[in-house]
Design a protein around this motif. Sequence first.
Motif, PDB file in Angstrom:
ATOM      1  N   SER A 578      39.846  32.763  91.714  1.00  0.00           N
ATOM      2  CA  SER A 578      40.616  33.270  90.568  1.00  0.00           C
ATOM      3  C   SER A 578      39.649  33.772  89.508  1.00  0.00           C
ATOM      4  O   SER A 578      38.447  33.476  89.552  1.00  0.00           O
ATOM      5  CB  SER A 578      41.513  32.171  89.991  1.00  0.00           C
ATOM      6  OG  SER A 578      40.753  31.046  89.617  1.00  0.00           O
ATOM      7  N   SER A 579      40.192  34.525  88.567  1.00  0.00           N
ATOM      8  CA  SER A 579      39.336  35.060  87.501  1.00  0.00           C
ATOM      9  C   SER A 579      38.970  33.995  86.486  1.00  0.00           C
ATOM     10  O   SER A 579      37.934  34.083  85.828  1.00  0.00           O
ATOM     11  CB  SER A 579      40.031  36.232  86.806  1.00  0.00           C
ATOM     12  OG  SER A 579      41.286  35.824  86.268  1.00  0.00           O
ATOM     13  N   THR A 580      39.800  32.978  86.336  1.00  0.00           N
ATOM     14  CA  THR A 580      39.493  31.850  85.449  1.00  0.00           C
ATOM     15  C   THR A 580      39.892  30.561  86.141  1.00  0.00           C
ATOM     16  O   THR A 580      40.691  30.565  87.083  1.00  0.00           O
ATOM     17  CB  THR A 580      40.253  31.947  84.107  1.00  0.00           C
ATOM     18  OG1 THR A 580      41.668  31.898  84.370  1.00  0.00           O
ATOM     19  CG2 THR A 580      39.922  33.223  83.368  1.00  0.00           C
ATOM     20  N   ALA A 581      39.341  29.455  85.664  1.00  0.00           N
ATOM     21  CA  ALA A 581      39.702  28.152  86.211  1.00  0.00           C
ATOM     22  C   ALA A 581      41.140  27.808  85.822  1.00  0.00           C
ATOM     23  O   ALA A 581      41.658  28.315  84.821  1.00  0.00           O
ATOM     24  CB  ALA A 581      38.740  27.091  85.688  1.00  0.00           C
ATOM     25  N   PRO A 582      41.798  26.938  86.594  1.00  0.00           N
ATOM     26  CA  PRO A 582      43.181  26.563  86.261  1.00  0.00           C
ATOM     27  C   PRO A 582      43.317  25.901  84.894  1.00  0.00           C
ATOM     28  O   PRO A 582      44.414  25.862  84.330  1.00  0.00           O
ATOM     29  CB  PRO A 582      43.557  25.590  87.380  1.00  0.00           C
ATOM     30  CG  PRO A 582      42.624  25.902  88.495  1.00  0.00           C
ATOM     31  CD  PRO A 582      41.350  26.339  87.860  1.00  0.00           C
ATOM     32  N   THR A 583      42.218  25.366  84.349  1.00  0.00           N
ATOM     33  CA  THR A 583      42.279  24.659  83.070  1.00  0.00           C
ATOM     34  C   THR A 583      41.902  25.535  81.884  1.00  0.00           C
ATOM     35  O   THR A 583      41.741  25.036  80.773  1.00  0.00           O
ATOM     36  CB  THR A 583      41.347  23.441  83.105  1.00  0.00           C
ATOM     37  OG1 THR A 583      40.029  23.871  83.470  1.00  0.00           O
ATOM     38  CG2 THR A 583      41.844  22.417  84.117  1.00  0.00           C
ATOM     39  N   GLN A 584      41.756  26.852  82.118  1.00  0.00           N
ATOM     40  CA  GLN A 584      41.432  27.727  80.995  1.00  0.00           C
ATOM     41  C   GLN A 584      41.935  29.133  81.277  1.00  0.00           C
ATOM     42  O   GLN A 584      42.180  29.505  82.410  1.00  0.00           O
ATOM     43  CB  GLN A 584      39.928  27.762  80.742  1.00  0.00           C
ATOM     44  CG  GLN A 584      39.123  28.373  81.883  1.00  0.00           C
ATOM     45  CD  GLN A 584      37.633  28.350  81.626  1.00  0.00           C
ATOM     46  OE1 GLN A 584      37.166  27.633  80.771  1.00  0.00           O
ATOM     47  NE2 GLN A 584      36.893  29.137  82.373  1.00  0.00           N
ATOM     48  N   ASN A 585      42.096  29.894  80.196  1.00  0.00           N
ATOM     49  CA  ASN A 585      42.497  31.289  80.344  1.00  0.00           C
ATOM     50  C   ASN A 585      41.970  32.065  79.152  1.00  0.00           C
ATOM     51  O   ASN A 585      42.337  31.789  78.019  1.00  0.00           O
ATOM     52  CB  ASN A 585      44.018  31.409  80.424  1.00  0.00           C
ATOM     53  CG  ASN A 585      44.449  32.814  80.790  1.00  0.00           C
ATOM     54  OD1 ASN A 585      43.611  33.668  81.081  1.00  0.00           O
ATOM     55  ND2 ASN A 585      45.742  33.057  80.789  1.00  0.00           N
ATOM     56  N   TYR A 696      41.319  40.339  94.454  1.00  0.00           N
ATOM     57  CA  TYR A 696      40.153  39.660  95.003  1.00  0.00           C
ATOM     58  C   TYR A 696      38.873  40.052  94.255  1.00  0.00           C
ATOM     59  O   TYR A 696      37.880  39.326  94.301  1.00  0.00           O
ATOM     60  CB  TYR A 696      40.009  39.986  96.492  1.00  0.00           C
ATOM     61  CG  TYR A 696      40.978  39.242  97.365  1.00  0.00           C
ATOM     62  CD1 TYR A 696      40.549  38.218  98.198  1.00  0.00           C
ATOM     63  CD2 TYR A 696      42.334  39.552  97.366  1.00  0.00           C
ATOM     64  CE1 TYR A 696      41.442  37.517  99.006  1.00  0.00           C
ATOM     65  CE2 TYR A 696      43.233  38.877  98.168  1.00  0.00           C
ATOM     66  CZ  TYR A 696      42.787  37.847  98.979  1.00  0.00           C
ATOM     67  OH  TYR A 696      43.677  37.154  99.779  1.00  0.00           O
ATOM     68  N   GLY A 697      38.903  41.181  93.565  1.00  0.00           N
ATOM     69  CA  GLY A 697      37.711  41.642  92.867  1.00  0.00           C
ATOM     70  C   GLY A 697      37.453  40.937  91.558  1.00  0.00           C
ATOM     71  O   GLY A 697      36.361  41.073  90.985  1.00  0.00           O
ATOM     72  N   TRP A 698      38.437  40.191  91.041  1.00  0.00           N
ATOM     73  CA  TRP A 698      38.249  39.479  89.773  1.00  0.00           C
ATOM     74  C   TRP A 698      37.687  38.078  89.973  1.00  0.00           C
ATOM     75  O   TRP A 698      37.664  37.275  89.055  1.00  0.00           O
ATOM     76  CB  TRP A 698      39.593  39.362  89.057  1.00  0.00           C
ATOM     77  CG  TRP A 698      40.071  40.645  88.444  1.00  0.00           C
ATOM     78  CD1 TRP A 698      39.505  41.872  88.582  1.00  0.00           C
ATOM     79  CD2 TRP A 698      41.215  40.810  87.621  1.00  0.00           C
ATOM     80  NE1 TRP A 698      40.226  42.820  87.889  1.00  0.00           N
ATOM     81  CE2 TRP A 698      41.293  42.185  87.271  1.00  0.00           C
ATOM     82  CE3 TRP A 698      42.193  39.948  87.135  1.00  0.00           C
ATOM     83  CZ2 TRP A 698      42.301  42.711  86.470  1.00  0.00           C
ATOM     84  CZ3 TRP A 698      43.209  40.468  86.337  1.00  0.00           C
ATOM     85  CH2 TRP A 698      43.254  41.836  85.995  1.00  0.00           C
TER      86      TRP A 698
END
Length: 877
Positions: A578-585, A696-698
Amino acid sequence: MKKMNPPHWAARLLARFADPNTSEEVQGDLLEMYDHWVQTVGVARARRHYILNVFKLLRPFARDKKSREYSKTYLASPAMIRNYFKVALRNLTKNKGYSFINIGGLAAGMAVAMLIGLWIHDEFSFNKYHQNYDRVAKVMQTVTADGTKHYGEYMPAPLGNELRTHYGADFRYIVMSSFSGEHIVANGEKKFTRKGTYMSEEAPELFSLKMLSGTRSGLDEPYSIMLSESVAKVLFGNANPVGKIVRLDNAMNLKVTGVYEDLPYNTEFRDLTFIAPWDLYVATQSWVKSALDNAEWDNNSWQILAQLSPKADMAQVSEKIRHIKLKHSPQTAYLKPEVFLHPMEKWHLYSGWDSSGNINARIQYVWLFGIIGTFVLLLASINFMNLSTARSEKRAKEVGIRKAIGSLRGQLIGQFLSESLLVVACAFVLSIALVVLLLPAFNVLADKQIDFLWTNPLFWFAGIAFCLITGVISGSYPALYLSSFQPVKVLKGTFSLGRFAAVPRKVLVVLQFTVSITLIIGTIIVYRQIQHAKNRPIGYDRNGLITVNINTPELYNQYNVLRGSLLETGAAVEMSTSSTAPTQNSSNNGGFEWEGKDPNFKDNFCTVGVTHDFGKTVGWQFVGGRDFSRSFSTDSTGMVMNEAALKYMGYKQPAEMIGKYMKWNGVTYTVVGVIKDMLMDSPFEPVRPALFMVNYGWANVINIKLNPAMSARESLDKIESVFQKLSPGSPFDFKFADQQFATKFSTEERIARLASVFAALAVMISCLGLFGLASFTAEQRTKEIGIRKVLGATVPNLWALLSKDFVLLVIVSCAISIPLAWYFLNNWLLSYQYRTEISWWIFAVSTLGALVITLLTVSYQAIRAALLDPVKSLKTE
């Protein structure tokens, strides 16, 4: 009856003030009268008559001008001052219990105030390590979306060149910077992950780095790197690293051009362990180069730091550049972007804003602990004043005798103030010892690296001034009160404190417990707020979920190989990126289009690029539609949204949006599912509208779900072996999602722990004073208790009699503290959009707890007095 000689001090004082030719005659008369009184009325009454006659004989001499002048001169003499402290020391050693309570209570209060003072000093000294502290600023912006104002430090790359070109006279340095992140730093077999960043070549000058090797111009070379002292030591030991090679992220070899002193813990950049050139970042990252070459003013992904020129004014320059982004990016007019400078001196304490632009940051905690420290010290001072005035009747005869033999009121005030100052001095020394002893634990509790300010003259000046002020304030009331006694009434035995003499003490006790109970209520509510956020539904399963940052090129474009290898080991049940972890955005975008959208609606969504397996990895919870699937070719442009996004777009049911299209940046996405709100940001704030798109590129983060049937240690060992095969030059650094989520509460939990410790100390100090007062009250009413026992009073009756006054005072304190606590804490909770409620039981529990603590404190002395043999209680002299 045995003949008793009068005290020798009487003869000496008669000789000093009386005429030398008559003093012996006067003394002889007094001795004859004393013998007569002993034989007729007994020793006790003879002493009283003797003292009264001495008083009568000496009054004319004490009023004589020459005697008064002698007394005033003697008042300020070194001998008299020594005598003050000698008598004070005798009184302290004579009443060891009260001395322990006084000195111990004051020392505890001073130690708390000192620790809080050191904490506040550290907070205000943040970033002062940098020489140009008052002229350095961070370029920030505000945008308004959906009626809410947002503050951010993410800036577009072209802004740096724009500031240099058109506003160069206002700035000395403009530093472009990537945000500090984790990178792999290696030298041969030594490799580890450290935080660092890419910055413009002026960065070392802006930060005024203290160079240990090399110079501040080290970033001028394109393939260079500057290391902190600690990283250089780990990589190269004691050897000089300048000129040697470091491999960064397994992608490039960089020459070490400088080593700088580790930045202190109380700076924003304390984790900055290396700096690489910004030009190198642009050359190796195509998306960064594209943003600069194509002047992408809408891509806010970087940080800009600036140092103003000597004659520039921060506010005026900030106003100059206010509309610079709007000028170059008119398509963002709907967001009303405004650029401003945020001074370094405000970064730490004034970097939080609500939607109205009001400061809501750490400064509130500084004020909070400052107030707590003041009140804790006040509680300790109240203890001293209470106990001193409570024991004033015990010293009434001493005051009467001193005044009778010619002591001036100033001498008496000096005596009692010297006792107060001696207590404070002892408490100050003890408090320093306590602070030195407790400072390591306090640093752990407060997440600080505070040192005692031994060499700071300001600290010692403040400490001495603090002692003098506290000693004078704490001792002034008893000194003035005791010195006002009338000697005739005291020595005749007709002196009475009066029915209102205890009122000041009762008022002070009420004040003490009002503060203590308010702190108790506050601590409970802070913990409830934290627990309320912790128990909040998060919309996914973080148990057994780990994340690994992609810091090396070997892991890019290896998704299927990595996923297949991990699943084959049995250590992982699923993997995704993913482009960011599940605990941050950290990614927000607007400009989406969908059917039925209001043309005037200006959207702003959190956007996350994920792979097909992301939902199964994190355990999405669907309320409508389905997860991404490789069985549907159209899912390559699929989209999943959360419930907050659905409501944000104006829909009520997931079915209204399933199968609909959304366009963004020329790509048409199909909404395949709606999930429960996934908590990725602050647990104290509402979940923001979020869109998850297959991309998939992020990929920046690898998400792995561990096999629950296998131990975590065994699973991690197998997973590490897979990573070592695909990226042998990279350390396997991972983070558990639940631990990452726990860090979101770190500030609130730290404040709650500190507040609870201070509240406990406040209660302890209050109880210490209460114990002393209960002891004095029991001692004062000894004969009354003896009479009541003789008349049939039981131990429970006497316990209730001695305890009820203190219980009533605590009840009054509760009645005052409850509305105060509700008012202040309700306002504090309003700063959180997701907050707990203040329940009635909190006040009930606090009141009950205060009563129980009071009864436990008072009961020991009350029961001890009640159990005393009435025969001993009623014995006369």
